[in-house]
Design a protein around this motif. Sequence first.
Motif, PDB file in Angstrom:
ATOM      1  N   ASP A 129      35.804  29.421  17.702  1.00 36.16           N
ATOM      2  CA  ASP A 129      35.967  30.358  18.810  1.00 36.16           C
ATOM      3  C   ASP A 129      37.354  30.975  18.758  1.00 36.16           C
ATOM      4  O   ASP A 129      38.298  30.389  18.192  1.00 36.16           O
ATOM      5  N   ILE A 130      37.490  32.143  19.368  1.00 35.39           N
ATOM      6  CA  ILE A 130      38.800  32.799  19.495  1.00 35.39           C
ATOM      7  C   ILE A 130      39.117  32.940  20.972  1.00 35.39           C
ATOM      8  O   ILE A 130      38.321  33.487  21.741  1.00 35.39           O
ATOM      9  N   ARG A 131      40.259  32.429  21.383  1.00 37.03           N
ATOM     10  CA  ARG A 131      40.721  32.546  22.760  1.00 37.03           C
ATOM     11  C   ARG A 131      41.861  33.565  22.793  1.00 37.03           C
ATOM     12  O   ARG A 131      42.928  33.330  22.245  1.00 37.03           O
ATOM     13  N   ALA A 132      41.577  34.693  23.416  1.00 38.05           N
ATOM     14  CA  ALA A 132      42.577  35.763  23.489  1.00 38.05           C
ATOM     15  C   ALA A 132      42.394  36.483  24.824  1.00 38.05           C
ATOM     16  O   ALA A 132      42.181  35.826  25.849  1.00 38.05           O
ATOM     17  N   HIS A 133      42.465  37.819  24.818  1.00 36.12           N
ATOM     18  CA  HIS A 133      42.310  38.568  26.057  1.00 36.12           C
ATOM     19  C   HIS A 133      40.946  38.276  26.688  1.00 36.12           C
ATOM     20  O   HIS A 133      39.932  38.268  26.010  1.00 36.12           O
ATOM     21  N   GLY A 134      40.940  38.017  27.996  1.00 38.48           N
ATOM     22  CA  GLY A 134      39.702  37.698  28.674  1.00 38.48           C
ATOM     23  C   GLY A 134      39.330  36.234  28.589  1.00 38.48           C
ATOM     24  O   GLY A 134      38.204  35.857  28.935  1.00 38.48           O
TER      25      GLY A 134
END
Length: 360
Positions: free
Chosen positions: A196-201
Motif C-alpha cells: 500500500d502507499i500512504r500519502a495524500h488522503g
Amino acid sequence: MTAELPISRRHRSLETAEWCARRGWPVHPLAARRKTPVANCRVCKAPGHQRQSCACLRNGRWCHGFRAATLDPEHIQRWWGSAFGAELGVAVSCGPAGLVVVDIDAHAQEPPERNHLLPGVPIPEDIDLTGLSNGFHTLGVLAALHDAAHPAEDTDTLRVRTPSGGLHVWYRSAAGHSWQSSTGSGRGRALAWQVDIRAHGGYIVAPGTRTDAGSYTALGTTRVPAPLPAWLARELERTGHLAVSRPAVTPAPPPRARQAVAVAGGGAGAAWRALGTVLADVVACGAVPEGAGFSERLNRAAFTAGGLTAAGHLDRERAERALTEAAIEARPGQERRCSAIISSGMRAGERRPLTLRGRA
C-alpha cells in the motif's frame, strides 16, 4: 475509580504526538488500542453532515480522522495530555506532512495471477515465482527490475515494524510533488500486490503507538525519512500516484518580510540565522493563496523561536515581532489568527529550549 497510570505510560502518547509535530507532521488521535481514528461525535455521524462546514474541525476537535490532524500544541496537549488521552494512539496525516510511506504487508494469502502482482509490469512465464507469498516479495521483484535496493532494507530512512509483521518505510516527498494513496494491487492505481502507499488522503500510524495487536516499533537508529528514491518515484508516477507536479520555486521574500529578522534583532548570529530560515518558509506561503501549509509553517517557526528564546539566544519581544511581520506579509488581514498561532507555538517551544552549535 480508575487507578493512576504510570508516568511512562501516561505520557507516552503525548510525547509521541509532540515528537511528530516538532518534525512538521500533523497528528490526529487513534481509538484506544486500535489503528483506526477516534469515532466522530454524534453530530458528525448524522446523515447529511457536511464535513466542509463542520464546526468540529474549526474548533479543534478530532472528528473526521486525518482531516483533523494538527500541529497546534494546545490541541495536542488537550487530546493526549489526560489519563484518557494516554490510551489513544497517534497517527500522522501523510499529505500535509509531505510524506510517502510504503506499507508492506505480510499477510498469509494465496498470490494472484502473475499479471496482477505488479500492475503494468509483465512477468515472463519463465521466471520462477515459487515461494512468492507477500508484499516483501513483490516489492523485492520490482526493486530488482530497477537494479535498486529493497526499500525494506533501506537503513537510511525511518522504518517501522507493524504488529502483523509488515513494515512501514517512510520517505519524504520532493517539494512540488503530491502523491496519492493506494491499496495493494486492486483496481485503479496500485504499485504491487500487498504493498500500500500512504500519502495524500491517508494517514500512517506513528512509531511507538501500541494496539491490542502489538506495537509499531521503529527499526535501527534512523528516525528521519529520507527523500523518496528516484526509481520509486518513477514507478509511482507510472502507476498513477502522482497528483501534483510543479517546479519547486520559492519566491524571493518581499522587502518588508526580507528585512523582518534584521529589523527585529539585527539579523546577526546563529540564532537569528536559524529563525530566518523558518521565517522564509512562512513568507513563501504568500505566493500561494491556499494549500501551502501556512499554519503548520508558522507554528513551526514560532516553536523554533520559543526554543531559542527559552535558551537565551533571542530576545522574546524581537523574535515575536519578526514572526508577526513575516506572518502578516504572507497572510494580510489575518492578524488575529496569526497571533494565536504564534502565541501557542512559542509557548510550546519555550518548554523545550534549543541548543545551538554555534554562538548566537
